[in-house]
Write an enzyme that holds these catalytic residues in place. Structure first.
Site, PDB file in Angstrom:
ATOM      1  N   HIS A   1      51.469  56.185  43.068  1.00 52.17           N
ATOM      2  CA  HIS A   1      50.939  55.388  42.769  1.00 52.17           C
ATOM      3  C   HIS A   1      52.002  53.618  42.602  1.00 52.17           C
ATOM      4  CE1 HIS A   1      49.094  57.766  39.984  1.00 52.17           C
ATOM      5  NE2 HIS A   1      48.053  57.612  41.185  1.00 52.17           N
TER       6      HIS A   1
ATOM      7  N   GLU B   1      33.201  42.036  31.990  1.00 50.62           N
ATOM      8  CA  GLU B   1      34.160  42.916  33.236  1.00 50.62           C
ATOM      9  C   GLU B   1      34.474  44.056  32.863  1.00 50.62           C
ATOM     10  OE1 GLU B   1      38.560  42.998  31.438  1.00 50.62           O
ATOM     11  OE2 GLU B   1      36.641  43.479  30.170  1.00 50.62           O
TER      12      GLU B   1
ATOM     13  N   ASP C   1      30.082  33.041  36.667  1.00 54.33           N
ATOM     14  CA  ASP C   1      28.666  33.517  37.029  1.00 54.33           C
ATOM     15  C   ASP C   1      28.320  34.101  35.626  1.00 54.33           C
ATOM     16  OD1 ASP C   1      28.716  34.746  40.163  1.00 54.33           O
ATOM     17  OD2 ASP C   1      30.228  35.307  39.420  1.00 54.33           O
TER      18      ASP C   1
END
Length: 236
Positions: A4, A181, A206
């Protein structure tokens, strides 16, 4: 190198900022870091190293959600030797006292994910931030006049809940959970497991209580405060 990450040993600084969005990693490198160098682009999960106030610091995108973040954080710690990790991102607000553009410092991270639960058998592990980073961030934010809240964050694996609006969060808001989150619980658990420091700093964009949100221009301005604060803490 890993499947990765194509960075070489020494390409990363000891401290790294961790946005989820690869383009936000690029934005941080382009607008805040001096002499920024791309060190990873595998799967377009961009990583950079440069300097801030003369001190070396890195930024590495983690992708969205706890499984993706866990891969990058595990490797950053165990392959590349990073010691200080600060997540920077946006979050939803779960309490009316937190206004859009305010910063949330995640003192702890509750979660609906089994990614934490499965590692502790009968115990309910409580993932928490590093106190030194948390205190530094809170003090610096207050000194700069930033609107900042310190409290419990929810790291949820679910973005679109079956229950509408606030109903999907049950009793959590009434127990002091002020934001939501998708990453911090895994970050804090891995930091505890491997003995390194971690902190999440989020901009609330938000509000799930009032429905208020901010437009793209205001969001970008608010993110500048968050990134500046994170860089100051990372390079202290």
């Amino acid at each position: 190198m890993t499947p990765h990450n194509a960075a070489r040993p020494g390409d990363y600084a000891d401290a790294v900022l961790l946005p989820g969005d690869p383009l936000r990693a690029k934005w941080i490198a382009d607008n805040f870091l001096a002499d920024a160098k791309l060190v990873n682009s595998v799967r377009n999960c961009l990583g950079y190293t440069g300097t801030w106030a003369g001190k070396r610091v890195s930024v590495q995108a983690t992708g969205m959600g706890q499984p993706s973040l866990s891969i990058y954080v595990h490797e950053l710690i165990n392959v590349y030797g990073l010691k200080t990790l600060l997540r920077v991102g946006t979050c939803g607000g779960l309490h009316a006292s937190v206004k859009v553009r305010d910063l949330i410092l995640a003192q702890a991270a509750s979660t609906d994910s089994t990614i934490v639960k499965d590692g502790f058998g009968n115990f309910s592990f409580a993932p928490i931030a590093d106190y030194g980073l948390l205190r530094s961030a809170a003090d610096r934010a207050e000194a700069k006049g930033m609107k900042v809240h310190v409290g419990n964050m929810l790291s949820s694996d679910i973005f679109y809940h079956v229950e509408p609006g606030m109903e999907g969060y049950g009793r959590l808001p009434s127990h002091g959970v002020i934001g939501v989150e998708m990453e911090s619980a895994a970050l804090y658990t891995l930091a505890a497991r491997f003995g390194v420091k971690a902190l999440t700093i989020c901009t609330m964009t938000d509000c799930l209580v009032t429905g208020e949100s901010i437009d793209a221009e205001a969001r970008q301005s608010s993110l500048k405060d968050m990134v500046t604060l994170a860089l100051d803490v990372a390079t202290q």
